[in-house]
Design a protein around this motif. Sequence first.
Motif, mmCIF file in Angstrom:
data_model
loop_
_atom_site.group_PDB
_atom_site.id
_atom_site.type_symbol
_atom_site.label_atom_id
_atom_site.label_comp_id
_atom_site.label_asym_id
_atom_site.label_seq_id
_atom_site.Cartn_x
_atom_site.Cartn_y
_atom_site.Cartn_z
ATOM 1 N N ARG A 174 0.854 -1.194 0.000
ATOM 2 C CA ARG A 174 0.000 0.000 0.000
ATOM 3 C C ARG A 174 0.891 1.245 0.000
ATOM 4 O O ARG A 174 2.116 1.152 0.111
ATOM 5 C CB ARG A 174 -0.899 0.038 1.244
ATOM 6 N N ILE A 175 0.251 2.397 -0.106
ATOM 7 C CA ILE A 175 0.907 3.671 0.179
ATOM 8 C C ILE A 175 0.393 4.137 1.531
ATOM 9 O O ILE A 175 -0.821 4.197 1.752
ATOM 10 C CB ILE A 175 0.617 4.721 -0.906
ATOM 11 N N VAL A 176 1.309 4.448 2.447
ATOM 12 C CA VAL A 176 0.950 4.940 3.780
ATOM 13 C C VAL A 176 1.305 6.418 3.859
ATOM 14 O O VAL A 176 2.394 6.817 3.440
ATOM 15 C CB VAL A 176 1.691 4.152 4.883
ATOM 16 N N CYS A 177 0.393 7.216 4.393
ATOM 17 C CA CYS A 177 0.599 8.663 4.479
ATOM 18 C C CYS A 177 0.329 9.165 5.891
ATOM 19 O O CYS A 177 -0.428 8.543 6.654
ATOM 20 C CB CYS A 177 -0.356 9.410 3.530
ATOM 21 N N HIS A 178 0.938 10.284 6.222
ATOM 22 C CA HIS A 178 0.533 10.990 7.431
ATOM 23 C C HIS A 178 -0.909 11.456 7.243
ATOM 24 O O HIS A 178 -1.318 11.823 6.131
ATOM 25 C CB HIS A 178 1.449 12.188 7.681
ATOM 26 N N ASP A 179 -1.660 11.440 8.317
ATOM 27 C CA ASP A 179 -3.087 11.760 8.241
ATOM 28 C C ASP A 179 -3.276 13.276 8.182
ATOM 29 O O ASP A 179 -3.245 13.969 9.195
ATOM 30 C CB ASP A 179 -3.815 11.172 9.455
ATOM 31 N N THR A 180 -3.458 13.788 6.957
ATOM 32 C CA THR A 180 -3.734 15.203 6.731
ATOM 33 C C THR A 180 -4.925 15.315 5.787
ATOM 34 O O THR A 180 -5.224 14.357 5.055
ATOM 35 C CB THR A 180 -2.527 15.925 6.094
ATOM 36 N N PRO A 181 -5.605 16.449 5.755
ATOM 37 C CA PRO A 181 -6.728 16.605 4.817
ATOM 38 C C PRO A 181 -6.324 16.368 3.362
ATOM 39 O O PRO A 181 -7.043 15.700 2.611
ATOM 40 C CB PRO A 181 -7.177 18.056 5.049
ATOM 41 N N ASN A 182 -5.175 16.912 2.948
ATOM 42 C CA ASN A 182 -4.726 16.713 1.562
ATOM 43 C C ASN A 182 -4.458 15.240 1.273
ATOM 44 O O ASN A 182 -4.803 14.737 0.191
ATOM 45 C CB ASN A 182 -3.467 17.531 1.291
ATOM 46 N N ASN A 183 -3.848 14.561 2.232
ATOM 47 C CA ASN A 183 -3.551 13.148 2.015
ATOM 48 C C ASN A 183 -4.809 12.292 2.028
ATOM 49 O O ASN A 183 -4.876 11.276 1.325
ATOM 50 C CB ASN A 183 -2.559 12.640 3.067
ATOM 51 N N ARG A 184 -5.822 12.701 2.789
ATOM 52 C CA ARG A 184 -7.098 11.971 2.746
ATOM 53 C C ARG A 184 -7.722 12.075 1.363
ATOM 54 O O ARG A 184 -8.268 11.102 0.838
ATOM 55 C CB ARG A 184 -8.066 12.521 3.808
ATOM 56 N N ASP A 185 -7.641 13.273 0.781
ATOM 57 C CA ASP A 185 -8.158 13.446 -0.588
ATOM 58 C C ASP A 185 -7.379 12.580 -1.575
ATOM 59 O O ASP A 185 -7.964 11.940 -2.456
ATOM 60 C CB ASP A 185 -8.062 14.914 -1.009
ATOM 61 N N PHE A 186 -6.057 12.575 -1.438
ATOM 62 C CA PHE A 186 -5.215 11.764 -2.326
ATOM 63 C C PHE A 186 -5.568 10.283 -2.202
ATOM 64 O O PHE A 186 -5.742 9.593 -3.211
ATOM 65 C CB PHE A 186 -3.743 11.989 -1.995
ATOM 66 N N ILE A 187 -5.675 9.784 -0.984
ATOM 67 C CA ILE A 187 -5.967 8.369 -0.769
ATOM 68 C C ILE A 187 -7.325 8.004 -1.368
ATOM 69 O O ILE A 187 -7.479 6.944 -2.012
ATOM 70 C CB ILE A 187 -5.929 8.018 0.733
ATOM 71 N N ALA A 188 -8.320 8.876 -1.200
ATOM 72 C CA ALA A 188 -9.655 8.603 -1.746
ATOM 73 C C ALA A 188 -9.597 8.491 -3.270
ATOM 74 O O ALA A 188 -10.188 7.578 -3.870
ATOM 75 C CB ALA A 188 -10.629 9.690 -1.319
#
Length: 259
Positions: free
Chosen positions: A214-228
């Motif tokens: 998977r790709i794991v990201c720090h939990d930020t609003p921008n990263n939530r959009d990217f993951i979605a």
Amino acid sequence: MRPSLSALVIACLLGLVAMPSWAHHPEFKIPHIFATGWGITLDADGSGFYNDYARFTLGTDLSSKNYLVAPYKRAMRGFKRDKSSCVYPKSIDTLMRTGDWEEGESFIESAAMLRSPLRVFTRDDMTIIHSPADLTGKRLAYALGSKIPHSLGDIGVEYIPVADEVDKAKILDTGTVDAMIANMPDAFFVFQSLGQPLPPHDPHYDPIPVPRIRIVCHDTPNNRDFIAQFNHRLQELAASGEMAEHLRELGLDPAEFMP
């Protein structure tokens, strides 16, 4: 008389003209991704299976501005420092099992991109490893920085860290170690590069639960959009058959590696 562009568009919308077999996937903004470099399958020069698979799944030609391949420990340090970044190939489960998730940290992850089972390989003149008990007293080569000793625990094996996946395969062949542990399909490509078949192994023995890449990201609003958005693209690639075809073209069985 040639049809007008507007007529073709209307015909496509009505289903009167056949569309290409592969769907069009819109691009989306990608955060900075640290990739944990490891030899020929994830090389700092941008080559290798995992770099190609990142380009395929993300749908873009990655640049150093948003995708940096670095040695494992350096990539993890960069990811921990940059609180807006992501790391690949990884999973939250792996971070927890290897002790890389510290108290107070908050991560999010993508849907699974790939199954990556670990296999224990031996030489032709040795007994195949079927269980942890079979490893007792053996010298086991593993990827430096991957924390395999943490995951497998104290099972009476001598752990030998190796900094390059091709070197790991070579020291198995020379008898420097008794066995090596490696992810698939990584080992497939390594031994293919050496002109050798996969060494003896038990394809049903999972020394740890099968990792999902998977790709794991720090939990930020921008990263939530990217993951979605990225998860939506992964769904499209699987549903359209593109993901299965991509794996088949590389000589891999989609039934074994598709998430």
